[in-house]
Design a protein around this motif. Structure first.
Motif, PDB file in Angstrom:
ATOM      1  N   LYS A   1     -31.660  97.101  -3.705  1.00  0.00           N
ATOM      2  CA  LYS A   1     -30.946  95.850  -3.971  1.00  0.00           C
ATOM      3  C   LYS A   1     -31.897  94.713  -4.340  1.00  0.00           C
ATOM      4  O   LYS A   1     -31.476  93.736  -4.946  1.00  0.00           O
TER       5      LYS A   1
ATOM      6  N   TYR B   1     -34.417  94.907  -6.328  1.00  0.00           N
ATOM      7  CA  TYR B   1     -35.144  95.266  -7.547  1.00  0.00           C
ATOM      8  C   TYR B   1     -35.024  94.160  -8.590  1.00  0.00           C
ATOM      9  O   TYR B   1     -33.947  93.597  -8.793  1.00  0.00           O
TER      10      TYR B   1
ATOM     11  N   LYS C   1     -27.290  87.319 -11.188  1.00  0.00           N
ATOM     12  CA  LYS C   1     -26.280  87.722 -12.159  1.00  0.00           C
ATOM     13  C   LYS C   1     -24.964  86.998 -11.937  1.00  0.00           C
ATOM     14  O   LYS C   1     -24.596  86.740 -10.830  1.00  0.00           O
TER      15      LYS C   1
ATOM     16  N   MET D   1     -26.496  90.288 -19.295  1.00  0.00           N
ATOM     17  CA  MET D   1     -26.882  89.916 -17.948  1.00  0.00           C
ATOM     18  C   MET D   1     -27.618  88.598 -17.978  1.00  0.00           C
ATOM     19  O   MET D   1     -28.520  88.390 -18.768  1.00  0.00           O
TER      20      MET D   1
ATOM     21  N   ASP E   1     -30.329  91.029  -8.819  1.00  0.00           N
ATOM     22  CA  ASP E   1     -28.911  91.118  -8.482  1.00  0.00           C
ATOM     23  C   ASP E   1     -28.321  89.754  -8.141  1.00  0.00           C
ATOM     24  O   ASP E   1     -27.181  89.469  -8.455  1.00  0.00           O
TER      25      ASP E   1
END
Lengths: 387, 168
Positions: free
Chosen positions: B142, B144, B168, B160, B165
């Motif tokens: 998660k 990354y 986003k 994106m 994460d």
């Protein structure tokens, strides 16, 4: 003293030992017509004999699992289409049922029957491609035209019910995207009547062809225990004589209401579990799928197929491993929810991935040409192997 | 066998291994410690009454503080299932391999190594499988962050907004 070939020269001509052969490393693919996509197999060969085969995958990796963590529950469905792109209905179905079971959602009867019909039609379409391309691998071109003629009729049926011919996005959580249009049921029954006698044509031209049998019987035998240990499933495992079909053994949807047989390999032409058996299981399974479609279409209940589709999908926190029988085998979705709008994790257990992993175990000792027959008989789709 | 009986059988043979047993969820699971895990799996496969000869699925999970691997087992003869879970810390992500017990675990563990960076001890061929060998980082974690460049080639993400994460 040994006589020199060139008395004047300081160099002796070295005559190579005529029996000495080197192991040659050969790269089969990723651009190779018989690997069914972008698959590379690194072969170590001794002449025509394969000493070892190492599949290299990942050329078609599109990060499905990472994408699935960043989109809503419903948006995942079009992505599942693109895993196994020649059996998309079956891919939709597994994911939808998984989410429904987590939500404890009852699905409308009519939608369940429509799901079974489209899933089995798609199974036939997928097996037809498997047959046709397998013929191409072995060197028979004509069967390919036969199967595409009939697959076209299935695609027309799909186009009529959902507007798409390849990537359907049809089976939704809680139901199906569109109800069947008027007269569609009759067309399905018409198709089954048309299709069943056609299987004999494939048998005449390919299945019982002497050359085809010579190329496939006793080649690439997968013993049952090796197959189970490597996670082989679907027709590839049933070809080894294992009676294992999730539609019977772990029933989902309304499959328990229909009568059909599970086909297993009997070693008719050679050994149990050879490539001919795996091929034959697919041919015979098309009969069974046609049987299921006929029963489902005849019993198709009235109702609103979109009745139970939830407006907002709220999946309670938890996890579920849902497995369904796709044309390639056991397709599993391991879904974890934290109760939010998006999945926390969607892992795909891809049948083609596991079926391909058995290749290094059965490849040593076969001819290079037979390796092509083995890869074809496993019926892999690289979109699903790499995800 | 029911999940409770399976749990009791393992508990009887390996008293120190089971951390947690949950029978109230949809699919009951047993949480084990990483040490002795290979022996437990060998026992699960070879014991006559259990006979878990098929590893259906083997999946990595990022729980935030910890990483985990989830094993879904099935017995072809007895038709029962069980879920095994093993959790490891992010810093010391190592689990004994089960590739010698179920051969299908070979590729599944390589995939978990590839995407989660969990190392499987004694695995015969611990390499990346889906990503290129020179890829950096483990994408399914998660935390990354997507790289901007790969071998000097700019990676465009038109759909994106951010690289991680959270953005986003």
């Amino acid at each position: 003293m040994k006589k020199s070939n060139f008395p004047e020269s300081q160099f002796e001509l070295q005559i190579p030992d005529p029996l000495r052969t080197d192991e040659m490393t050969l790269s089969m693919g990723p651009q190779h017509p018989s690997t069914h996509g972008v698959l590379q197999v690194i072969l170590k060969t001794d002449g025509e004999i394969v000493n070892s085969a190492r599949p290299q995958i990942g050329y078609l990796h599109r990060c499905f699992e990472k994408h699935a963590e960043n989109i809503t529950w419903h948006q995942v469905i079009p992505f599942t289409d693109r895993l196994d792109y020649i059996a998309s209905m079956n891919n939709n179905l597994g994911y939808a049922i998984g989410v429904e079971r987590m939500m404890n959602l009852e699905v409308n009867e009519r939608a369940e029957y429509l799901r079974v019909i489209v899933a089995e039609l798609n199974r036939i379409a997928s097996h037809l491609i498997a047959l046709g391309t397998y013929g191409l691998d072995i060197g028979a071109f004509t069967p390919f035209l036969y199967v595409f003629r009939d697959r076209e009729k299935i695609l027309d049926l799909f186009e009529e019910i959902c507007g798409a011919r390849l990537l359907y996005n049809y089976v939704w959580v809680g139901g199906v995207a569109y109800d069947a249009p008027e007269g569609w049921r009759e067309k399905v029954l018409e198709f089954v009547d048309y299709f069943e006698p056609k299987i004999k044509e494939y048998n005449d031209i390919l299945t019982y062809n002497k050359i085809f049998i010579e190329r496939t019987a006793n080649v690439g035998v997968i013993p049952a225990d090796v197959g189970i240990s490597y996670g082989v499933s679907g027709p590839s495992l049933r070809g080894s004589g294992v009676n294992f079909d999730l539609r019977k053994d772990d029933p989902y949807s309304v499959y328990d209401r229909f009568e059909f047989d599970v086909i297993t390999g009997k070693g008719e032409m050679g050994t149990i579990g050879d490539t001919w058996d795996r091929y034959w299981v697919r041919v015979a399974e098309m009969y069974e799928s046609a049987k299921i479609i006929r029963q489902a279409a005849e019993q198709l209940p009235e109702g609103d197929a979109k009745e139970t589709i939830p407006r907002n999908i709220k999946v309670p926190a938890g996890e579920y491993y849902m497995r369904t029988e796709t044309p390639r085998g056991e397709l599993g979705y391991y879904i974890i929810s934290d109760g939010g709008k998006m999945p926390n994790r969607v892992k795909v257990r891809s049948p083609a991935f596991c079926n391909l992993s058995v290749l290094p175990a059965i490849a040593p000792g076969v001819m290079i040409a037979d390796l092509v027959a083995i890869i074809g008989s496993l019926d892999i789709v690289l979109g699903e192997v790499d995800r | 066998m029911t999940a409770q009986e399976i749990h009791d059988t393992i508990q009887g043979k390996f008293p120190d291994v089971i951390i947690e047993f949950n029978d109230s969820v949809l699919q009951p699971y047993i949480k084990c410690t990483p040490n002795q895990f290979n022996e437990v799996c060998q026992f699960l496969r070879d014991e006559e009454e259990l006979n878990f000869d098929a590893l259906m699925n083997c999946s990595g999970v990022d729980y935030g503080e910890e990483l985990g691997v989830v094993y879904h087992l099935y017995s072809m003869t007895h038709r029962h299932k069980i879920v095994l879970k093993v959790n490891v810390t992010r810093e010391n992500a190592e689990i004994p391999t089960v590739a010698d017990i179920w051969r299908t675990a070979d590729w599944h563990e390589r995939e978990i190594f590839d995407l989660y960076g969990i190392n499987f001890i004694n695995h015969p061929d611990m390499r990346r499988i889906l990503l290129p060998d020179d890829w950096e980082g483990y994408p399914l974690r998660k935390d990354y962050v997507q790289p901007q460049f790969y071998n000097g080639i700019e990676i465009a993400h038109p759909d994106m907004k951010g690289n991680s994460d959270e953005e986003k």
